[in-house]
Each structure stands twice: as C-alpha cells, then as structure tokens.
Design a protein around this motif. Sequence first.
Motif, mmCIF file in Angstrom:
data_model
loop_
_atom_site.group_PDB
_atom_site.id
_atom_site.type_symbol
_atom_site.label_atom_id
_atom_site.label_comp_id
_atom_site.label_asym_id
_atom_site.label_seq_id
_atom_site.Cartn_x
_atom_site.Cartn_y
_atom_site.Cartn_z
ATOM 1 N N ASP A 49 -63.412 41.503 61.802
ATOM 2 C CA ASP A 49 -64.683 40.791 61.750
ATOM 3 C C ASP A 49 -65.682 41.344 62.756
ATOM 4 O O ASP A 49 -66.883 41.388 62.495
ATOM 5 N N ARG A 53 -64.411 45.691 58.659
ATOM 6 C CA ARG A 53 -63.067 45.741 58.090
ATOM 7 C C ARG A 53 -62.605 47.154 57.772
ATOM 8 O O ARG A 53 -61.461 47.512 58.025
ATOM 9 N N VAL A 100 -58.064 41.533 52.182
ATOM 10 C CA VAL A 100 -59.437 41.008 52.178
ATOM 11 C C VAL A 100 -60.399 42.027 51.570
ATOM 12 O O VAL A 100 -61.271 41.664 50.767
ATOM 13 N N SER A 103 -60.003 42.120 47.817
ATOM 14 C CA SER A 103 -60.471 40.869 47.204
ATOM 15 C C SER A 103 -61.992 40.790 47.171
ATOM 16 O O SER A 103 -62.566 40.188 46.265
ATOM 17 N N GLU A 104 -62.651 41.383 48.155
ATOM 18 C CA GLU A 104 -64.110 41.339 48.201
ATOM 19 C C GLU A 104 -64.758 42.244 47.165
ATOM 20 O O GLU A 104 -65.936 42.070 46.845
ATOM 21 N N ARG A 111 -59.592 38.167 41.336
ATOM 22 C CA ARG A 111 -58.997 38.260 42.676
ATOM 23 C C ARG A 111 -57.492 38.054 42.679
ATOM 24 O O ARG A 111 -56.795 38.651 43.492
#
Length: 159
Positions: A49, A53, A100, A103-104, A111
């Motif tokens: 964060d 990433r 993550v 998934s983004e 997803r």
Amino acid sequence: MYVFDCLLYLIYLQWNMTCGPSIAAAQNTQALFVLGVMIGSFFVGGLGDKFGRFPVVLACQFLCGLFGLLSSFALNWNVYVGLRLMTGFFLSGIIIIGFVLTSELVGPSKRGVIGAMPGLAFALGISTLSLVSWFTKDWKVMSIIFGIVGIVCTIPCYW
C-alpha cells in the motif's frame, strides 16, 4: 534394515543431525519456513500500500528467489533455517499482493475465477518440484534451480 543410496543427499545427514534434539530441530525446518510466511503476511500488505503493489511484489519475487538460492550455500542448519525463514517472509508478499493485483485487473464477476489462478500456478509448481527432485536427488541442486528460476522470472515482469 533398509539402505538407500540417496541418503547422502538428505539435508539433515549433511550436517550430522541424526540423533536426539538435532533430529527434532531438523524436522521443524518447514514449520519455520511457514512461520516466515506468517510473519511476512503482517508486513508486506502495508508495504504494498505504501510503495505500490507492483514494485513490492517484484521485490518479493526477486528476494524470495535470492534467499532460496542462498539457502543452497548455507554452511550450517542455523543459517539454512534463517534463509528459509526469509524465503517464507517474501513468499507471503508474492501470495498476498499477487492475489490483490490479479483481482484488481478484472471486474467483480470474474474475480472468483481469477483469484483461483494462483492456486493453479502453485499446483503446477509443486508438480514441477516433484519432477525436478526425481532427476536431481540433491537438495542443493534443487534449491539452486528454483532460486535461479525465481530470480530470472522477475526480469520480464519488470518491463
């Protein structure tokens, strides 16, 4: 009594850890690797964060490969376990941030399928590990092979 010709390649025999507390310590090596994964899971998400990433997952992939490679040159069990713990630490960054990131990239309806893909990659990796171990029979050679693969696979991801 059974005698196996591959016993020379077992890690705990290399460091003469065959009796008493030494064998118990040798058997806990994988548990300490998983402890590294657990410790890393507390830190790498925040690093992703803070610094982004993608750079953090690349750094984790490179460092996981590097510590895996260095573990093949460990001179004693303590150094080996420390390097495996660090490998586990950075592996958690690949797992968590990689999930993550994937998934983004897709919409909410996809997803679930995309989130399962790292599990498929893990299964493929374990199958490859079994195949390589069948041919090499030496933990150092396997560690070198997979460490180099981890480092080399970071390079195309950089661009």
